[in-house]
Each structure stands twice: as C-alpha cells, then as structure tokens.
Design a protein around this motif. Sequence first.
Motif, PDB file in Angstrom:
ATOM      1  N   GLN A 195     120.060  11.768  29.629  1.00 45.08           N
ATOM      2  CA  GLN A 195     119.381  13.014  29.972  1.00 45.08           C
ATOM      3  C   GLN A 195     120.321  14.214  29.896  1.00 45.08           C
ATOM      4  O   GLN A 195     119.987  15.256  29.321  1.00 45.08           O
ATOM      5  CB  GLN A 195     118.793  12.907  31.387  1.00 45.08           C
ATOM      6  N   ILE A 196     121.499  14.076  30.474  1.00 45.96           N
ATOM      7  CA  ILE A 196     122.448  15.191  30.484  1.00 45.96           C
ATOM      8  C   ILE A 196     122.968  15.459  29.082  1.00 45.96           C
ATOM      9  O   ILE A 196     123.112  16.616  28.665  1.00 45.96           O
ATOM     10  CB  ILE A 196     123.601  14.892  31.459  1.00 45.96           C
ATOM     11  N   GLY A 197     123.253  14.393  28.334  1.00 46.73           N
ATOM     12  CA  GLY A 197     123.725  14.579  26.970  1.00 46.73           C
ATOM     13  C   GLY A 197     122.735  15.338  26.112  1.00 46.73           C
ATOM     14  O   GLY A 197     123.119  16.144  25.255  1.00 46.73           O
ATOM     15  N   GLN A 198     121.451  15.099  26.351  1.00 46.64           N
ATOM     16  CA  GLN A 198     120.421  15.794  25.580  1.00 46.64           C
ATOM     17  C   GLN A 198     120.190  17.217  26.087  1.00 46.64           C
ATOM     18  O   GLN A 198     120.202  18.176  25.311  1.00 46.64           O
ATOM     19  CB  GLN A 198     119.111  15.009  25.640  1.00 46.64           C
ATOM     20  N   LEU A 199     119.980  17.369  27.382  1.00 43.35           N
ATOM     21  CA  LEU A 199     119.632  18.681  27.931  1.00 43.35           C
ATOM     22  C   LEU A 199     120.789  19.672  27.851  1.00 43.35           C
ATOM     23  O   LEU A 199     120.575  20.864  27.614  1.00 43.35           O
ATOM     24  CB  LEU A 199     119.176  18.527  29.379  1.00 43.35           C
TER      25      LEU A 199
ATOM     26  N   PRO B  10     125.787  14.067  38.849  1.00 44.87           N
ATOM     27  CA  PRO B  10     126.742  15.187  38.789  1.00 44.87           C
ATOM     28  C   PRO B  10     128.078  14.798  38.177  1.00 44.87           C
ATOM     29  O   PRO B  10     128.736  15.629  37.541  1.00 44.87           O
ATOM     30  CB  PRO B  10     126.900  15.593  40.267  1.00 44.87           C
ATOM     31  N   LEU B  11     128.482  13.535  38.345  1.00 45.22           N
ATOM     32  CA  LEU B  11     129.744  13.099  37.748  1.00 45.22           C
ATOM     33  C   LEU B  11     129.672  13.133  36.229  1.00 45.22           C
ATOM     34  O   LEU B  11     130.604  13.596  35.558  1.00 45.22           O
ATOM     35  CB  LEU B  11     130.097  11.689  38.234  1.00 45.22           C
ATOM     36  N   VAL B  12     128.566  12.648  35.680  1.00 45.63           N
ATOM     37  CA  VAL B  12     128.398  12.682  34.226  1.00 45.63           C
ATOM     38  C   VAL B  12     128.390  14.121  33.728  1.00 45.63           C
ATOM     39  O   VAL B  12     128.970  14.439  32.688  1.00 45.63           O
ATOM     40  CB  VAL B  12     127.101  11.956  33.815  1.00 45.63           C
ATOM     41  N   GLY B  13     127.737  15.011  34.484  1.00 49.36           N
ATOM     42  CA  GLY B  13     127.723  16.417  34.095  1.00 49.36           C
ATOM     43  C   GLY B  13     129.116  17.023  34.056  1.00 49.36           C
ATOM     44  O   GLY B  13     129.465  17.742  33.107  1.00 49.36           O
ATOM     45  N   MET B  14     129.929  16.728  35.058  1.00 48.53           N
ATOM     46  CA  MET B  14     131.298  17.261  35.094  1.00 48.53           C
ATOM     47  C   MET B  14     132.155  16.652  33.991  1.00 48.53           C
ATOM     48  O   MET B  14     132.933  17.348  33.339  1.00 48.53           O
ATOM     49  CB  MET B  14     131.913  17.001  36.470  1.00 48.53           C
ATOM     50  N   TRP B  15     132.014  15.345  33.781  1.00 44.78           N
ATOM     51  CA  TRP B  15     132.790  14.697  32.715  1.00 44.78           C
ATOM     52  C   TRP B  15     132.406  15.241  31.348  1.00 44.78           C
ATOM     53  O   TRP B  15     133.260  15.422  30.481  1.00 44.78           O
ATOM     54  CB  TRP B  15     132.568  13.188  32.761  1.00 44.78           C
ATOM     55  N   SER B  16     131.128  15.517  31.171  1.00 43.02           N
ATOM     56  CA  SER B  16     130.667  16.048  29.893  1.00 43.02           C
ATOM     57  C   SER B  16     131.237  17.443  29.639  1.00 43.02           C
ATOM     58  O   SER B  16     131.632  17.773  28.519  1.00 43.02           O
ATOM     59  CB  SER B  16     129.137  16.090  29.869  1.00 43.02           C
TER      60      SER B  16
ATOM     61  N   ASN C 268     130.781  29.492  22.066  1.00 44.56           N
ATOM     62  CA  ASN C 268     131.250  30.533  22.975  1.00 44.56           C
ATOM     63  C   ASN C 268     130.362  30.577  24.211  1.00 44.56           C
ATOM     64  O   ASN C 268     129.324  31.217  24.230  1.00 44.56           O
ATOM     65  CB  ASN C 268     131.237  31.889  22.264  1.00 44.56           C
ATOM     66  N   LEU C 269     130.778  29.859  25.238  1.00 45.06           N
ATOM     67  CA  LEU C 269     130.019  29.793  26.475  1.00 45.06           C
ATOM     68  C   LEU C 269     130.835  30.377  27.618  1.00 45.06           C
ATOM     69  O   LEU C 269     132.049  30.190  27.682  1.00 45.06           O
ATOM     70  CB  LEU C 269     129.654  28.341  26.810  1.00 45.06           C
ATOM     71  N   ALA C 270     130.167  31.069  28.489  1.00 47.88           N
ATOM     72  CA  ALA C 270     130.833  31.632  29.663  1.00 47.88           C
ATOM     73  C   ALA C 270     130.751  30.629  30.806  1.00 47.88           C
ATOM     74  O   ALA C 270     129.663  30.252  31.228  1.00 47.88           O
ATOM     75  CB  ALA C 270     130.169  32.945  30.065  1.00 47.88           C
ATOM     76  N   LYS C 271     131.897  30.196  31.314  1.00 43.92           N
ATOM     77  CA  LYS C 271     131.915  29.208  32.376  1.00 43.92           C
ATOM     78  C   LYS C 271     131.584  29.845  33.715  1.00 43.92           C
ATOM     79  O   LYS C 271     131.938  30.983  33.986  1.00 43.92           O
ATOM     80  CB  LYS C 271     133.288  28.531  32.445  1.00 43.92           C
ATOM     81  N   GLN C 272     130.895  29.077  34.541  1.00 44.95           N
ATOM     82  CA  GLN C 272     130.571  29.517  35.886  1.00 44.95           C
ATOM     83  C   GLN C 272     131.017  28.456  36.874  1.00 44.95           C
ATOM     84  O   GLN C 272     130.960  27.266  36.588  1.00 44.95           O
ATOM     85  CB  GLN C 272     129.061  29.751  36.035  1.00 44.95           C
ATOM     86  N   THR C 273     131.441  28.897  38.041  1.00 42.79           N
ATOM     87  CA  THR C 273     131.807  27.961  39.094  1.00 42.79           C
ATOM     88  C   THR C 273     130.541  27.401  39.730  1.00 42.79           C
ATOM     89  O   THR C 273     129.441  27.937  39.560  1.00 42.79           O
ATOM     90  CB  THR C 273     132.653  28.660  40.164  1.00 42.79           C
ATOM     91  N   TRP C 274     130.708  26.303  40.484  1.00 46.60           N
ATOM     92  CA  TRP C 274     129.549  25.695  41.134  1.00 46.60           C
ATOM     93  C   TRP C 274     128.906  26.668  42.114  1.00 46.60           C
ATOM     94  O   TRP C 274     127.687  26.669  42.283  1.00 46.60           O
ATOM     95  CB  TRP C 274     129.969  24.417  41.854  1.00 46.60           C
TER      96      TRP C 274
ATOM     97  N   GLY D 270     130.826  14.335  19.587  1.00 49.71           N
ATOM     98  CA  GLY D 270     130.721  15.581  20.329  1.00 49.71           C
ATOM     99  C   GLY D 270     130.746  15.296  21.817  1.00 49.71           C
ATOM    100  O   GLY D 270     130.442  14.188  22.263  1.00 49.71           O
ATOM    101  N   ARG D 271     131.106  16.288  22.606  1.00 53.97           N
ATOM    102  CA  ARG D 271     131.262  16.062  24.040  1.00 53.97           C
ATOM    103  C   ARG D 271     129.942  15.776  24.740  1.00 53.97           C
ATOM    104  O   ARG D 271     129.925  15.121  25.793  1.00 53.97           O
ATOM    105  CB  ARG D 271     131.934  17.271  24.697  1.00 53.97           C
ATOM    106  N   ARG D 272     128.830  16.237  24.183  1.00 51.96           N
ATOM    107  CA  ARG D 272     127.515  15.922  24.751  1.00 51.96           C
ATOM    108  C   ARG D 272     126.969  14.625  24.163  1.00 51.96           C
ATOM    109  O   ARG D 272     126.476  13.755  24.881  1.00 51.96           O
ATOM    110  CB  ARG D 272     126.525  17.064  24.476  1.00 51.96           C
ATOM    111  N   LYS D 273     127.084  14.496  22.861  1.00 51.66           N
ATOM    112  CA  LYS D 273     126.494  13.341  22.188  1.00 51.66           C
ATOM    113  C   LYS D 273     127.212  12.039  22.517  1.00 51.66           C
ATOM    114  O   LYS D 273     126.609  10.966  22.444  1.00 51.66           O
ATOM    115  CB  LYS D 273     126.476  13.579  20.676  1.00 51.66           C
ATOM    116  N   ILE D 274     128.479  12.108  22.896  1.00 54.58           N
ATOM    117  CA  ILE D 274     129.193  10.875  23.226  1.00 54.58           C
ATOM    118  C   ILE D 274     128.605  10.243  24.484  1.00 54.58           C
ATOM    119  O   ILE D 274     128.456   9.020  24.574  1.00 54.58           O
ATOM    120  CB  ILE D 274     130.711  11.140  23.397  1.00 54.58           C
TER     121      ILE D 274
END
Length: 258
Positions: free
Chosen positions: A145-149, A76-82, A241-247, A91-95
Amino acid sequence: MERSQNVTEAEAKAEKQLLRPHRKIAYALGNFFTVLAIAVWFPYNISFFQFVLGLSAKNAGNIVLIAQVGGAISTPLVGMWSDKCSCKIPGRRKIFHLIGLITLALVMFFLWYKCLGCSDASEVYQVIYFCCFAIIFQFSWASIQIGQLALLPEICVQKRTQVQLNSLRYSFTIIANLVVFGCFWLLLKFYSDDSSKNTGDKPLTPDDLNIFLIMSAVVIGLGFPSSLLFQFLIPEKVNVNLAKQTWYKWIVNPRFYL
C-alpha cells in the motif's frame, strides 16, 4: 512530503505522455493482490481459526488482535524506511512494493492452512505460529500500500490525474471484494460436502480446510501477476524535487486529515 502546487505546461505534457491508459490501469492494479487478500482475511479469519482449525474463540481473537497491533507498528516503519531508502533499482518506493508482493504470496498458504508440524499440539503453539504469519501478512499489506500510494505524487503533479488514479484504484478494490465473495459462494455451494452451508444454516467445519487453501491459490493466481504489472509498467523517478516536512508539520497540516 509535498510537491509545489505550481504545475507548468511542460510538466503536464510530460505527465500525459507518461501516464497512458495502460499505465493508469497498471497503477490501479498495484494493490489488487492486497485487497484480494484483505477481502479474505477480515471477513473470514475468526471463522477459519475457530470453526475450521478448532481454536477457541479467545485464541482466534488473540491472533487477529496481535495481527492488527503488528500492522499498526509496521505501517509507519515501512513509511519511514521508504522515505530513507536510497535504492535506485527498482526504486525506493517500488522496492517495498515488490517485497510486499513476494512476502504476501509466500505467507498466504501458511496463513490459511493448518499449523504445519503443530496441528495436534497445544493451542498456545498454534497461536504463536499463526501470529507470526499474521504479522508478516500485515507487513506485506503495509509495504504494498505504501509503495503504491507514496509513488502517486511523484509520478503525477496534477490533482485531476491523482484523483483519477485513486478512483481507478478504488474501483479495483470493489472488484476484488466481489471476486472473493463470488469465489467463496461457488466453493461452498459446489465444493463443500454440505450444500446447506452456503445458506448460512451451518457453520464451517474442519472439512472445509481445502476451501480456504483453494481460495488462497485463487488470490495468489489473480492478485500476484496483476499487481506485478505495477513493477513493469510504472516508472519511478529517481531525483524528484520534494520538500521534506517533519512529523509535527504533518500533524498540524489540515490536508493530512482529508
């Protein structure tokens, strides 16, 4: 985060131009390095630590347990940092995908070899040593995994294309497991001094240390360049253009559990 379900004809056409067959293969190979490494890790880690390195069953289990806890925290930390990353190149995912590839390549040899400088020391020091590399291994796995998905909904908007890319990705997961199984069978049959080991009649011994070292080289040699194609061939859109959602909204969203 989720994208609007309305797909215009222009978006569909642009997606088709972007995701040509060779790029679809490159995307599917994005985690090939990871699944090769995992195919070695989960089936053989206890046997390696216990029979090859001579650690007690308790300490071998402790290493695996701590590694899993590290993975549960780092994912989850990697997901939040990404999500919060503002890196534009690559790119923010590819890095994170790239960081995961590099750290995984570095950690593989340390994870599947005897404790450097402490092989004759107390098991406590060896457990600490391997726990550190196992946690890095889990972080690398999560980053790749997170960077790809996470990049999937940003490079394609059609559900059909997303399903196709995920299917290709899973196909290479099966191939990776078959490759690891086949390589281990060949190494135990032809490289090991005791040919009866491939039948399961005898456990692994400290003499089989080089088998795991060779397997690490095979995983890196096949997986790293294959997954590196993801970095070169898959473009990442900077302003999507992505719509952000809270946890909380994610938890109550039924699609999160599908």
